[in-house]
Design an enzyme around this catalytic site. Sequence first.
Site, PDB file in Angstrom:
ATOM      1  N   GLU A 116     -10.443  -2.463   4.566  1.00  0.00           N
ATOM      2  CA  GLU A 116      -9.094  -1.945   4.823  1.00  0.00           C
ATOM      3  C   GLU A 116      -8.946  -0.557   4.195  1.00  0.00           C
ATOM      4  OE1 GLU A 116      -6.353  -5.932   4.966  1.00  0.00           O
ATOM      5  OE2 GLU A 116      -6.693  -5.158   2.970  1.00  0.00           O
ATOM      6  N   ASP A 122       0.782  -1.252   0.000  1.00  0.00           N
ATOM      7  CA  ASP A 122       0.000   0.000   0.000  1.00  0.00           C
ATOM      8  C   ASP A 122       0.815   1.304   0.000  1.00  0.00           C
ATOM      9  OD1 ASP A 122      -1.502  -2.151   0.860  1.00  0.00           O
ATOM     10  OD2 ASP A 122      -2.139  -1.224   2.723  1.00  0.00           O
TER      11      ASP A 122
HETATM   12  C1  FRU Z   1      -3.803  -3.680   2.803  1.00  0.00           C
HETATM   13  C2  FRU Z   1      -3.142  -4.097   4.104  1.00  0.00           C
HETATM   14  C3  FRU Z   1      -3.505  -3.141   5.209  1.00  0.00           C
HETATM   15  C4  FRU Z   1      -2.374  -3.323   6.172  1.00  0.00           C
HETATM   16  C5  FRU Z   1      -1.205  -3.543   5.254  1.00  0.00           C
HETATM   17  C6  FRU Z   1      -0.171  -4.485   5.781  1.00  0.00           C
HETATM   18  O1  FRU Z   1      -3.155  -4.099   1.673  1.00  0.00           O
HETATM   19  O2  FRU Z   1      -3.533  -5.419   4.424  1.00  0.00           O
HETATM   20  O3  FRU Z   1      -4.772  -3.351   5.764  1.00  0.00           O
HETATM   21  O4  FRU Z   1      -2.194  -2.209   6.994  1.00  0.00           O
HETATM   22  O5  FRU Z   1      -1.731  -4.047   4.046  1.00  0.00           O
HETATM   23  O6  FRU Z   1       0.946  -4.510   4.965  1.00  0.00           O
END
Ligand code: FRU
Length: 510
Positions: free
Chosen positions: A232, A50
Site C-alpha cells: 500500500e 493515512d
Molecule cells: C492504508 C490504506 C490504503 C487505503 C486507505 C483506506 O492504510 O489501507 O491502502 O487507500 O488506507 O483508508
Amino acid sequence: MNHLITFMLMICSLTATAQQKTTEQEQQKQHTEKHRPQFHFSPPANWMNDPNGMVYHKGVYHLFYQYYPDSTVWGPMHWAHATSKDLVSWENKPTALFPDSLGYIFSGSAVVDSLNTTGFAKNGEIPLVAIFTHHSPKPELEKIKKNQYQSLAYSLDDGDTWTKYEGNPVLNNPGIIDFRDPKVMWHEASKKWIMTLATKDRITFYSSPNLKEWAKESEFGAELGAHGGVWECPDLFPLDLNGKKVWVLLVSINPGAPNGGSGTQYFTGSFDGKTFVPESEETKFIDYGTDNYAGITWSNTGDRKVFLGWMNNWQYANVVPTTAWRGAATLPRDLKLVQVDGKTYLSSTPVKELDKITKSAYKKSNVSLAKEVDLSKYIANAKGQFKVDLSFDEAESFSITLSNKLGQQLIVGYDKEAKQYYIDRTQAGQSKFEAGFAKKHLAPRISQDKQIKLSLIADVASVELFADNGLTVMTDVFFPEETISNLKVASPKNKKLSEINVSRIESIYK
Ligand code: FRU
C-alpha cells in the site's frame, strides 16, 4: 423600531460571542483530553488514518488525510485538510473531498501543475491536482475485482476548494483487487508525470503527459522485499548521495512489518522514467516501531524531502483507547541517504522546525554512569512532552525508563549482544484493548560507530527513537494512565554519558 433593531443586534452579537466562546472552550477541551498528542498532528475529532495529498505550495504545507467525520472508527473515507507554515502548528480547514457516486476517497497524492498540463487553469491560476483512489463499496464491482480506480480533483484557489474532474476515473482497474494509493511526481528527464501505484503484491509505474491519460510502464517487486501482507501507499523520489542521484521507493505493507501489523519498507536504486532497478536485495524498514504507517513525502519541496506517517497500526487502530478522536501523525522527518559499509540506507530525523517549541532544561557533559542517572526533575513539569538527547561513550547496553506515579513504565534501550535497539511497552499503561499490544519491539542497529548518539522524543501517548542520526528509528504509541514524570538512564557497562540534553516540548495548542 430603531431600539428594537439595536436590541436585536445586541442579542445577535452576544449570541455570536457566546458561540465563539463555546467553540474556543470546545477546542480547549479537545486538546486536553486524555492521551491527546500535544505536538503531533491529530484530527480535532473522529477517525484519521493515512496522510494524503501532501504538497508544499506558496509557503504552505498542505496535509490531507483519510478521515471519517461520523465516527472514531474507520468508515466511508473523506479527505480532511489541514495546513501549516512551519510543520509544527496546524490550522484545520474544511473537509476537501467527500465520497461520491464513484465511491469513497481513498489515499493518494497532490501535485502543483505549474505548466497547466491538465488544462484545468483557465485564467492563469496554478492548479493543485489531487490524484486519489476511488473505492467503490458496490459488491458487484468487488466481485470482478474492479472496485478501485484512480481519479482527479483540482483546486484553483491554492487548496481552499476542490472540484472533482468530470472525466473520472482517469485510470481504470484491469482486475486487481488492491489497486490503489497513487503517488505522482513530475519526472523532469522524460517530461512526464509518473504514478507509483500499489497493485496488490507489487508496484506498477504509469506515465502521463497530462495526469488524465495514463500508460503502464513497468512493474516492480513481486519477488523482492517483504510480502507478509498487501502492498500500500508507495512513494518514489530521488535523493542526493555524495553528488549522485539515488532513487528511493517506499512501500507500506500490512500486515508483515518486523514487529507485527503495519510498517513501511524501502528500496534504493535507479529510475529512468520507466523502470525501477533496485541496487540491493536487502529488506529495509524506514521505522522499526509499530506505529509509523502509510507515510509519504511532501511534493514540491525541492531537494528537501519531508516525510510524515500515520502514527498507528491496523492491528489495533480501531480500538486504541482515545475518546473523541482516533489516530495521529508522526513527527515530520527529513529524509537523507547514508552509506554504511558500502550499503545505502535512509535516515530520518525530526524536522529542525521543531526547535521552535523545544526548550532546553538541562545540559551536561561527561556524566558518570556508575549509578543510574535520574533525570526526572528536568521533566517534572513537562506533562509528558520532552526530548532527551544522549551520547554514550561506547556502544554498550543501556536502558532509558519513562515511568509515572502508578509505576507504569516504558523502556527504550539497546542490547549490545543482539546489536538491537528496543522499546518495551509491556507495562506501559492501558493495553487490554488488543492482545498483541503489550510487547517488546526490536530494531537492528545499522550504524557501526563506536559511540551511540540518540534522540528520544516523548509526547503524551507516543515515543519516537532516532538512534545514530536516524539510521535506526522506532515509533511506538502507548497509553499511560498518568502523565510520565520520571526519566532514568542506566547502563551497567558504560562508563559515562559524554552528553546529556533534556528539553521540554511545548504544546502546539494555545
Ligand atoms: C492504508 C490504506 C490504503 C487505503 C486507505 C483506506 O492504510 O489501507 O491502502 O487507500 O488506507 O483508508
